[in-house]
Motif scaffolding. Structure first.
Motif, short mmCIF file in Angstrom:
data_model
loop_
_atom_site.label_atom_id
_atom_site.label_comp_id
_atom_site.label_asym_id
_atom_site.label_seq_id
_atom_site.Cartn_x
_atom_site.Cartn_y
_atom_site.Cartn_z
N LEU A 150 0.81 -1.22 0.06
CA LEU A 150 0.15 0.04 0.00
C LEU A 150 0.81 1.35 0.14
N MET A 151 1.85 1.24 0.68
CA MET A 151 2.84 2.53 0.84
C MET A 151 3.48 2.64 -0.49
N LEU A 152 3.94 1.46 -1.20
CA LEU A 152 4.41 1.88 -2.56
C LEU A 152 3.33 2.26 -3.40
N ILE A 153 2.31 1.88 -3.50
CA ILE A 153 1.23 2.35 -4.24
C ILE A 153 1.28 4.04 -3.97
N ILE A 154 1.10 4.21 -2.67
CA ILE A 154 0.87 5.83 -2.47
C ILE A 154 2.22 6.53 -3.22
N LEU A 155 3.54 5.79 -2.79
CA LEU A 155 4.54 6.55 -3.23
C LEU A 155 4.64 6.68 -4.95
N PHE A 156 4.83 5.67 -5.53
CA PHE A 156 5.02 5.22 -6.85
C PHE A 156 3.77 5.63 -7.70
N ALA A 157 2.75 5.21 -7.22
CA ALA A 157 1.56 5.26 -7.97
C ALA A 157 0.73 6.48 -7.97
N THR A 158 0.48 6.85 -6.80
CA THR A 158 -0.22 8.14 -6.37
C THR A 158 0.63 9.42 -6.58
N LYS A 159 1.84 9.42 -6.02
CA LYS A 159 2.39 10.58 -5.78
C LYS A 159 3.18 10.90 -7.04
N LEU A 160 4.01 9.69 -7.51
CA LEU A 160 5.19 10.05 -8.56
C LEU A 160 4.52 9.59 -9.70
N ASP A 161 3.42 8.74 -9.83
CA ASP A 161 2.83 8.45 -11.04
C ASP A 161 3.61 7.62 -12.07
N ILE A 162 4.53 6.80 -11.50
CA ILE A 162 5.40 6.07 -12.25
C ILE A 162 4.93 4.65 -12.96
N GLN B 239 -9.13 1.47 0.76
CA GLN B 239 -10.08 2.16 -0.10
C GLN B 239 -9.78 3.45 -0.29
N TYR B 240 -9.29 4.21 0.72
CA TYR B 240 -8.96 5.42 0.46
C TYR B 240 -7.44 5.94 0.45
N ILE B 241 -6.79 4.92 -0.21
CA ILE B 241 -5.53 5.04 -0.03
C ILE B 241 -4.83 6.38 -0.97
N THR B 242 -5.58 6.59 -1.91
CA THR B 242 -4.91 7.53 -2.74
C THR B 242 -5.43 9.14 -2.18
N THR B 243 -6.52 9.08 -1.43
CA THR B 243 -7.03 10.53 -0.80
C THR B 243 -6.48 10.56 0.67
N ALA B 244 -6.81 9.46 1.41
CA ALA B 244 -6.38 9.58 2.96
C ALA B 244 -5.44 8.36 3.33
N TRP B 245 -3.98 8.73 2.94
CA TRP B 245 -2.96 7.80 3.36
C TRP B 245 -2.94 7.50 4.86
#
Lengths: 321, 283
Positions: A150-162, B239-245
């Protein structure tokens, strides 16, 4: 050697049989009635109930049901999914490749990287790099794999969009040929990195500690005293002795490949056995769950036997036990 | 009693991992006791701000989709995690010690059967078994703890069996038998108390495993919805991983810290209790 193999195989068959029986007993003793959940809450038609009982073989006495299930499983038939009304075999077959692709790729990378780093750090025991890596490996060992994903998703997919965060290929693009392969690799990146980070620490630690242990053995000191070159001692004696525990661990990881991968599959919606299991849990699809569990157990047992035999070939001490 | 005290202090001074582990465990226990004081809001209170970012309107670590305060939930989650860790690993410890002890001490046919059972359990993918049982029998936290306990005893049994095998050849055990003590007396008075140390270290590490297993179950939606658990917070946050990490992120960090504390305790105990480490000086 022959006796050793025969003994392992017998014990393997026993394991599968125990798991099979456990499986059956668990599902039989569980609260709730599968027919009621199949019929739904609205109807309580005794004719329908009887028909369904007969269709799923539930009108037979329990021992008969057990042997029927056993007979079917022996011929490779794992039954039919209650929800999808399809053979469980087909469902598992479709999903197997995705799981193996993800599991095996990350296993190989983790094994190679972890072992190399372990060797490297064992020879520089106590260096800054060694201390850093040891600390990191302690932390990744304590980490829930799905959380790291999940953390890697936040970093690489959501924030950096790589990298993409979900799926195995771009459904909309409809790639074929080489483009499809590249697309799958692109989707493979994040789940694979997660698994490598989680599993690498095990190889790192076991390689490092077993090299350090062998290095401290008397026969190595003797060789040093005879003036043999360090490089030769390492390549020919330390490495070959120290790699044995790593091989065992590799065997165990291959055996438990599907189990290890499943949580990560769920995080990244990877279309493998793991996500199928989750769906089966949520829909209370017991034939599918039991089938997956049985297949997994048989593969664990088979790989464990192969590992044990390989190990016995590599290390004569085991054979004469 | 005083001597035991000094020995414990000595062990703590000697082993850094054990020291960290004990301090960490003390902090966790304090958090358990002081949860109502430390938590800024009632964690079961569904507040008006849902998905508030950390720091917004007094929520230290933000809120989840139902407006529950993440920090307060984390503080209360310690209770669940410790309870799962202690209950399930005690259970697996006791089962393992008894089964392994009987196998190793009685030997012969009993041992053949028991070691085969241990081997079978070592080969079963335990997590899937737990998953199957919990999904069949319900995800009540009591069920979860019992299931984790009764499926994870095999390593303990293996350790205990090896201990019992070597202990029964020792003179003090043989003299006890010669003096006419019954087999059960010998087993419970001499074999188990003297051979239990590696199991203690392994059980402590098992506590970490139990916490991770509970978290994984909750992540699959198989957690008890009536208790606050970190695994479930990660699951909700997914479910909210993109908005509420923050929902998933902080609860995961709490899991990692707790698991590391138990690892340190386990490794530290292993160093202190295992004579192999003690001989070579202080490690």
């Amino acid at each position: 050697m022959k006796r050793f193999i025969v003994r392992r195989i017998i014990s393997g068959i026993l394991t599968v049989l125990v798991v099979f029986t456990l499986n059956f007993a668990l599902v039989k003793s569980a609260p709730g009635d599968p027919i009621t959940s199949l019929m739904g809450k609205e109807t309580d038609d005794p004719v329908l109930r009887e028909a369904l009982m007969e269709k799923w073989g539930l009108d037979q006495p329990v021992p008969v049901q057990y042997f029927n299930y056993l007979k079917n499983a022996l011929t490779g038939d794992l039954g039919t999914s209650i929800i999808y009304n399809r053979p469980v075999n087909d469902m598992i077959g479709e999903r197997m490749m995705a799981t193996i692709l993800l599991g095996l790729t990350s296993l190989i990378i983790a094994f190679v990287l972890g072992t190399l780093l372990g060797i490297f750090c064992a020879r520089r025991d106590g260096s800054i790099l060694d201390n850093t890596l040891s600390t990191i490996s302690y932390a990744t060992d304590a980490m829930p794999s799905f959380w790291l994903g999940l953390m890697l998703i936040i970093l690489f997919a959501t924030k950096l969009d790589i990298f993409p965060s979900q799926g195995m290929y771009n459904v909309r693009a409809g790639y074929t040929g080489l483009q499809y392969v590249l697309d799958v690799l692109y989707h493979l990146a994040l789940p694979c990195i997660t698994l490598v980070l989680i599993t690498m620490s095990g190889y790192f630690r076991i390689t490092k500690s077993s090299i350090l242990q062998v290095t401290n053995e008397d026969f190595i000191t003797t060789m040093r005293a005879t003036g043999m070159s360090e490089r030769k001692i390492f390549n020919k004696y330390i490495f070959r002795n120290a790699i044995l525990p790593t091989v065992t661990m590799l065997g165990i990881s291959i055996a438990f490949l599907v189990t290890g991968v499943s949580l990560i599959e769920i995080v990244f919606s990877w279309p493998g056995i793991g996500s199928m299991t989750l769906t089966a849990i949520n829909q209370r699809d017991y034939p599918t769950l039991m089938g997956v569990y049985l297949v997994m157990n048989v593969s664990v047992v088979v790989v464990m036997i192969i590992t044990d035999v390989l190990y016995a070939i590599l290390d004569p001490r085991i054979r004469y036990d | 009693m005083k001597r035991i005290g000094t020995r414990c202090l000595g062990a703590l001074r000697q082993d850094a991992q054990l020291r960290f582990g004990v301090i960490g465990l003390a902090i966790l226990l304090l958090l358990c006791l002081l949860a109502p004081v430390l938590a800024t809001v009632d964690p079961y209170y569904y507040g008006p701000d849902s998905l508030a970012a950390p720091g917004v309107s007094g929520h230290l670590l933000g809120t989840n989709h139902l407006g529950q305060d993440v920090f307060s939930m984390l503080v209360y989650g310690v209770r669940t995690s410790l309870m799962v860790a202690i209950v399930s690993s005690m259970l697996s410890g006791i089962i393992g010690v008894v089964i392994g002890g009987i196998g190793g001490y009685f030997g012969g046919k009993v041992d053949v059967v028991i070691s085969e059972i241990i081997n079978i359990f070592l080969m079963i993918p335990v997590f899937f078994l737990i998953m199957l049982i919990v999904s069949l029998f319900g995800s009540d936290i009591k069920n979860v703890m019992i299931v984790i306990g009764i499926t994870n005893w095999s390593k303990n049994a293996k350790l205990m069996r090896a201990q019992a095998l070597s202990l029964r050849e020792r003179t003090f055990v043989k003299s006890a038998i010669a003096l006419g003590e019954t087999k059960m007396q010998v087993l419970f008075k001499y074999i188990l108390p003297n051979g239990i140390f590696p199991v203690v270290a392994n059980t402590t590490r098992g506590m970490a495993g139990a916490i991770l297993t509970e978290a994984s179950l909750s992540f699959l939606g198989l957690g008890d919805p009536n208790v606050i658990s970190w695994g479930q917070m990660i699951y909700q946050g997914k479910q909210y991983i993109t908005t509420a990490w923050w929902i998933s992120a902080f609860s995961g960090i709490a899991v990692i810290i707790t698991v590391i504390i138990f690892y340190m305790l386990g490794d530290g105990l292993n160093h202190v209790l295992n004579p192999k480490y003690n001989q070579g000086g202080n490690k």
